[in-house]
Design an enzyme around this catalytic site. Structure first.
Site: not given
Ligand code: AKB
Length: 320
Positions: A8, A11-12, A35, A53, A143, A147, A173
């Site tokens: 990754g 990414g940011q 990727r 990947d 998500y 996590k 972030i």
């Molecule tokens: C999101 O907004 O999904 C992410 C996070 C807080 O993990 N930036």
């Protein structure tokens, strides 16, 4: 660690973390896993780049063997907003990608794996202010579910296999190098770009929305400090709360107005409002402070000044 693979890398966080790690460990020792077949020049010119990947185990193994990788940072993830639009994709990338990384790390006896977590592990029943390290983890996004499972899985590999797995619960972030993609906290980056380009911004969460946030230099410091911490001193492994700032969107707008007085903000909340409302206002990061000396540097106005300056430069160069 002698050879680190960052999955990754485009990414940011990955894009800036890869460059910071190359400064510390040497360009040739930090392999950028992307990727995209066309990564940025900054990535290709400062060290090796490979298409990786995490869902493709054979491809992952061949890169690990090619470079004798002994540490992996897995920054590839589907974030909260995109996850709600495509829950199966979020499950696949965040869980199957993670288990592949952990398995390859176990099999090839890696020295360390870094697995990022997020404030998304918390949910509407979690205490919202100074959210404790040990608390209710009942997220309402896919998500967040991945996590929580990722933290538990990482801790399982520590206990079951003695693998050194670490991770932190990133807040939103904020950065100006690479745009975030698909997160709920993306408004906190977009607001600065729009302030420079158009002097106004329509926010997809309301004025009172208050979330834990962190500026990229602090994010890099937190990540690298945790990587370098003495493993024997860690009581936690994959779930460190890390705080830096906590502010509402209205307070962000006020901070921007100190530098751009004509800046205007309006609000059109969408489905991400509910996600933001389910996350804390601020977190208690005393475990990170005690176990590996975490301490942030930036506050809101210092970050605003820096962000606006950097984005103005990009604007002048016609890059945005
Ligand atoms: C999101 O907004 O999904 C992410 C996070 C807080 O993990 N930036």
């Amino acid at each position: 660690m002698k050879k680190i693979l960052v999955i990754g890398s485009a990414g940011q966080i990955g894009s800036e973390l890869t460059l910071s790690l190359r400064d510390i460990y040497g360009g040739e020792n930090v392999i950028a896993g992307v990727r995209k077949t066309k990564p940025s020049e900054k990535l290709t010119e400062t060290g090796p780049c490979e298409v990786v990947d995490a869902l493709d185990m054979d491809g992952l193994v061949s890169v690990v063997k090619k470079y004798n990788i002994d540490g992996i940072i897995n920054m590839a993830a589907i974030l909260s907003g995109t996850g709600e639009k495509n829950p199966m994709l979020a499950w696949d990338v965040n869980m199957n990608g993670l288990i592949n990384v952990l398995e390859v790390a176990r099999e090839y006896k890696m020295k360390q794996v870094l697995v990022p977590s997020s404030i998304a592990v918390f949910g509407p029943t979690t205490p919202v202010d100074d959210t404790p390290q040990e608390t209710i983890l009942k997220p309402t996004t896919i998500y967040g579910v991945t996590k929580v499972a990722g933290e538990l899985l990482g801790d399982y590999y520590v206990k079951r296999y003695g693998l050194d797995v670490r991770g932190l619960r990133y807040p939103g972030i904020i950065s100006h190098e690479t745009l975030p993609g698909g997160g709920t906290t993306d408004y906190a980056v977009a607001i600065y770009y729009e302030a420079i380009k158009n002097k106004k911004y329509t926010c997809f969460v309301n004025a009172d929305t208050r979330l834990p946030m962190m500026y990229m230099p602090d994010c890099l410091k937190a990540t690298i400090d945790l990587m370098q911490a003495d493993f024997s001193k860690l009581k936690h492994h994959c779930d460190f709360n890390v705080g830096a700032m906590s502010f509402s969107v209205a307070e962000m707008a006020e901070s921007i107005k100190k530098f751009i007085p004509e800046f205007e903000i309006s609000y059109e909340p969408d489905f991400r409002q509910e996600i933001a409302d389910s996350w804390p206002n601020s977190v208690d990061d005393s475990a990170a402070r005690e176990e590996w000396g975490w301490k942030p540097d930036y506050d809101l106005d210092a970050m605003t000044e820096d962000m606006l300056k950097a984005i103005e430069e990009k604007h002048k160069k016609g890059l945005i």
